[in-house]
Design a protein around this motif. Structure first.
Motif, PDB file in Angstrom:
ATOM      1  N   ASP A  13       0.467  -1.094  -0.150  1.00 14.40           N
ATOM      2  CA  ASP A  13      -0.458   0.241  -0.003  1.00 14.40           C
ATOM      3  C   ASP A  13       1.102   0.932  -0.011  1.00 14.40           C
ATOM      4  O   ASP A  13       0.439   1.748  -0.818  1.00 14.40           O
ATOM      5  N   TYR A  14       1.595   0.871   0.468  1.00 10.09           N
ATOM      6  CA  TYR A  14       2.748   2.461   1.128  1.00 10.09           C
ATOM      7  C   TYR A  14       3.380   3.006  -0.212  1.00 10.09           C
ATOM      8  O   TYR A  14       3.615   3.925  -1.165  1.00 10.09           O
ATOM      9  N   LYS A  15       3.671   1.855  -0.454  1.00 14.23           N
ATOM     10  CA  LYS A  15       4.417   2.123  -2.779  1.00 14.23           C
ATOM     11  C   LYS A  15       3.360   2.715  -2.905  1.00 14.23           C
ATOM     12  O   LYS A  15       3.500   3.518  -4.039  1.00 14.23           O
ATOM     13  N   LYS A  16       1.718   2.170  -3.743  1.00 15.78           N
ATOM     14  CA  LYS A  16       0.815   2.814  -4.340  1.00 15.78           C
ATOM     15  C   LYS A  16       0.621   3.870  -3.880  1.00 15.78           C
ATOM     16  O   LYS A  16       0.270   4.289  -4.521  1.00 15.78           O
ATOM     17  N   GLU A  17       0.744   4.308  -2.588  1.00 16.93           N
ATOM     18  CA  GLU A  17       0.406   5.610  -2.386  1.00 16.93           C
ATOM     19  C   GLU A  17       1.205   6.666  -2.821  1.00 16.93           C
ATOM     20  O   GLU A  17       1.070   7.478  -3.618  1.00 16.93           O
ATOM     21  N   LEU A  18       2.574   6.269  -3.046  1.00 16.54           N
ATOM     22  CA  LEU A  18       3.628   7.014  -3.643  1.00 16.54           C
ATOM     23  C   LEU A  18       3.349   7.354  -5.069  1.00 16.54           C
ATOM     24  O   LEU A  18       3.615   8.225  -5.053  1.00 16.54           O
ATOM     25  N   ALA A  19       2.728   6.259  -5.732  1.00 17.07           N
ATOM     26  CA  ALA A  19       2.997   6.647  -7.018  1.00 17.07           C
ATOM     27  C   ALA A  19       1.532   7.516  -7.317  1.00 17.07           C
ATOM     28  O   ALA A  19       1.397   8.475  -7.728  1.00 17.07           O
TER      29      ALA A  19
END
Length: 785
Positions: free
Chosen positions: A529-535
């Motif tokens: 989820d953190y990777k997704k939020e960064l994108a």
């Protein structure tokens, strides 16, 4: 004489195992070399297996994984023929399942998908031979539980091999074999706790597989077999509590899967089976509130399922039944504080469902019930800090209810009560930083109510919240949730600045959000989820640059967003399920972006999706999911180029899809999935040719797409995807006929399109979560292929 050597080897092997387990691998290797020299004299081939296995384990202990893998492969090559010659020998069975188990372990340590795939295909030649030998053995000796348990170990190891090598097409067959043998085993050794736990874990794994592969039929078959196992045990032992719990879990698990697969009628059937089962249990134990609570939970899940399926009416009906049950339970056992917390959790979940349905009054009733429960807990235990904190949080939730309906004054009243509760908590427990965070978050909620009418007042609340949270994050930099709270408040500030067209300020806030998102993703690399939020943060930065008319900077941010998603999709350590769901989500986003004419970001997302799906297709072109995904994503790329006015490019892309489809007619040209793709493709080709002023070619394409769409809709008259396809084809064909001067025919097709659109509008609520909206149908761009 051979017995003497055999005993000596046995002692060496036992010593070597102890040495491996205690880290003395050098000594173990020396002893295993001695054992190898004695092998010819012992005349015991099973000792060869032991030596190979122990050498492999010693290499694993030294992290010499490649060498370990070679030993385990030798073990497999040596032990499988032994087993096939004498499958009834438990020792041979032992080495077979261990050869697969340790091979998979070594490959997992090497951590290479390509190597996993290479060895999977190398070892695949053994699978069917081993299965056949076990099936024949168990048919011959059906009452030997050891044989069945060893067979299950082989099956489970080979199933893991399929999963790790990403070869999922055989999973249903293997799962069926596993379930069948669990059924046999339960008849021989009933009541063994470990077996129930394993079968439950396998049920969850199979659910995930079916969700990823969209395989409803396999789920229906396998879950039915598991139900038969549990039901058979309960017929013999009606009071078996453990089996009852597992059967209920099965009903809920299968229903959740069917909901996610869009099979709402089947999901309802499973939930109703659970309710019927609980009713029987309740009648047998009328004083037991556990079964009543579980009924309330199932009704809530049923309501949630129908809400997600778009049927708010039926969702409210089932949620109402859940509320009736909880009202009855709320006043029971006031002295049992654990029970009181459980009931409050039930009200929390039900309140959220009513919120989503839009029933504010019943949602508020649920939350007020929570508050009453927490107050009862606090009265009985004045030292219970959690109950006080829950009251504050629940007051905020009630505020959210009214804020969501635009009733800002009422929302502010509840937020102010929540703020007061958090401030009292902070005074009483100054060492608990979470209460300060609660104050900051509630300040943000109040600020949002002022953002439109009084932006300066909103800014004051936001700044105060920001100051608190910046201090908290500085003091506790390693706590992710505090950074998440800070990101939320910065988002409020960004939104406020953007709404006032202060884009430079908004960009500054977004830069801070992006930096925090980057920290979270870097500090928690396992968190998807953190990777997704960064994108997503890079995406929002790009949108702000667009508003500030800094288009080159916007493109850079869009590229960064796509790069993060690309890294996730290319990461061999990410689960296939997560990557598959991300790809589907990005595909939907790209479609919406095309409709919103944000072609730059759509192009970035489609490029990475095309690379992702093309790579899967190149690895396994015969897998239906792969070639269908490539066809869909290429078609969407064609829609993008068509929308940008690049009609020739769109036409060439559509033609490239035909070249794939002609390779994969799935042996049945009437296959609905295949026909649906063909129908959409001809429609889009017709649109592109029309826009390129090639009317004859356009007409030819529509005359191929319309019969296909008519056939599909005739076979499934209520399928809204087919209805949407048909509406698009009729609408766009009408436009072509108008351009060709065929006014009367054009009006006929326009009328047909309007008739279908009217039917769609009556049947479905049109919001951002639906597949189509009316303007999309007019434009002829399908939101989800």
């Amino acid at each position: 004489m051979s017995r003497q050597f055999a005993d000596k080897i046995q002692r060496i092997l036992e010593t070597s195992l102890v040495q491996i387990n205690t880290g003395k691998t050098k000594k173990a290797f020396e002893n295993l070399a001695k054992a190898e020299k004695l092998l010819d004299k012992a005349k015991r081939p099973d000792y060869q297996c032991s030596i190979l296995m122990l050498k492999g384990r010693a290499f694993l202990a030294e992290q010499r994984n490649e060498e370990a893998l070679q030993e385990f492969q030798k073990l497999m090559e040596f032990s499988v023929p032994l087993f096939l010659d004498a499958p009834e020998n438990p020792v041979h069975q032992y080495y077979v399942y261990n050869s697969f188990g340790f091979t998979i372990k070594a490959l997992s340590e090497i951590d290479s998908v390509s190597k996993m795939e290479e060895y999977f295909y190398r070892d695949k030649k053994y699978f069917d031979k081993i299965f056949a030998a076990y099936d024949e053995l168990i048919a011959r000796v059906p009452d030997n539980s050891e044989y069945i348990q060893n067979y299950l170990k082989v099956l489970e190891n080979i199933m893991t091999y399929h999963l790790d090598a990403q070869k999922l097409e055989e999973e249903p067959v293997i799962f069926e074999r596993i379930v069948q043998n669990y059924g046999r085993l339960f008849e021989l050794v009933p009541g063994k706790l470990e077996l129930f736990k394993k079968l439950q874990l396998l049920t969850e794994q199979f659910k995930n597989y079916c969700l990823l592969s969209r395989n409803f039929e396999a789920a229906n078959t396998v879950f039915g077999q598991i139900e038969e196992i549990y039901s058979g045990i309960l017929k013999k032992e009606p009071g078996h509590i453990l089996v009852s719990a597992h059967l209920l879990f099965l009903y809920e698990t299968s229903a959740d899967l069917y909901t996610k697969l869009g099979k709402i009628e089947k999901a309802e059937e499973s939930y109703l089976q659970a309710l019927d089962f609980l009713s029987k249990k309740q009648r047998a134990s009328p004083g037991n509130t556990t079964y009543v609570r579980q009924q309330g939970k199932v009704y809530r899940m049923l309501g949630r399922a129908f809400y997600e399926a778009g049927d708010s009416g039926k969702a409210a009906q089932y949620a109402g039944k859940a509320l009736e049950i909880l009202r009855e339970l709320a006043g029971k056992n006031p002295e049992d504080l654990h029970y009181q917390y459980e009931i409050s959790d039930d009200f929390t979940g039900l309140g959220k469902l009513f919120e989503d349905i839009g029933d504010i009054e019943r949602a508020k009733e649920c939350h007020m019930q929570e508050i009453n429960i927490y107050r009862n807990i606090h009265e009985r235990d004045p030292e219970d800090e959690v109950s006080e904190a829950n009251i504050a949080a629940t007051l905020d939730r009630i505020g959210h209810l009214y804020a969501g309906k635009g009733e800002t004054e009422t929302a502010k009243q509840y937020y102010e009560q929540g703020l007061e509760a958090y401030e009292k908590l902070s005074e009483s427990y100054p060492e608990d930083i979470d209460h300060e965070v609660g104050i900051a978050n509630t300040l943000g909620y109040i600020g949002k109510q002022y953002s439109d009418p009084e932006p300066e007042t909103a800014l004051k609340y936001y700044k105060k919240a920001l100051g608190i949270l910046e201090d908290v994050v500085q003091t506790f930099p390693d706590v992710p949730v505090y950074k998440e709270d800070l990101i939320q408040t910065l988002g409020y500030l960004e939104s406020l600045a953007s709404g006032q067209k202060q884009y430079e300020n908004a960009i500054l806030y977004r830069e801070r959000i992006t930096e925090l998102s980057r920290q979270l993703a870097s500090e928690n690399p396992e968190n998807f989820d953190y990777k997704k939020e960064l994108a997503i943060s890079f995406k929002h930065m790009g949108l702000l640059y667009e508003k500030a008319e800094k288009h080159e900077l916007a493109k850079q941010q869009y590229s960064k967003s796509a790069d993060v998603f690309r890294q996730v999709l290319q990461d061999e350590n990410e689960k296939d399920l997560m990557k598959g769901l991300l790809a589907l989500d990005l595909q939907k986003q790209a479609t919406i972006l095309i409709h919103e004419k944000n072609y730059g970001l759509a192009k970035e997302y489609l490029a990475l999706l095309r690379d992702y799906y093309e790579a899967l297709y190149e690895k396994d072109p015969e897998k239906p999911e792969n070639w269908k995904a490539v066809c869909e994503i290429r078609t969407l790329c064609g829609i993008l180029h068509k929308s940008m006015g690049n009609y020739d490019a769109a036409i060439q892309i559509y033609k490239s899809v035909f070249s794939i489809l002609h390779k994969h007619p799935v042996s049945d040209p009437d296959n609905p999935d295949y026909q649906s793709i063909i129908g959409v493709l001809y429609t889009q080709l017709g649109i592109a040719y029309h826009l390129a002023d090639e009317y004859d070619k356009s007409k030819e394409a529509f005359e191929k797409s319309i019969p296909i769409n008519v056939k599909l809709l005739d076979e499934e008259t209520e399928n809204f995807l087919h209805m949407g396809d048909m509406a698009v084809a009729f609408t766009e064909y009408s436009k072509l006929l108008t351009s060709m001067g065929m006014k009367k025919e054009a009006e006929e097709y326009a009328a047909k399109a309007d008739e279908i659109k009217e039917k769609i509008m009556k049947k479905f609520r049109f919001d951002e979560s639906t597949m189509f909206d009316e303007s999309t149908i007019e434009d002829g761009d399908k939101k989800d292929l």
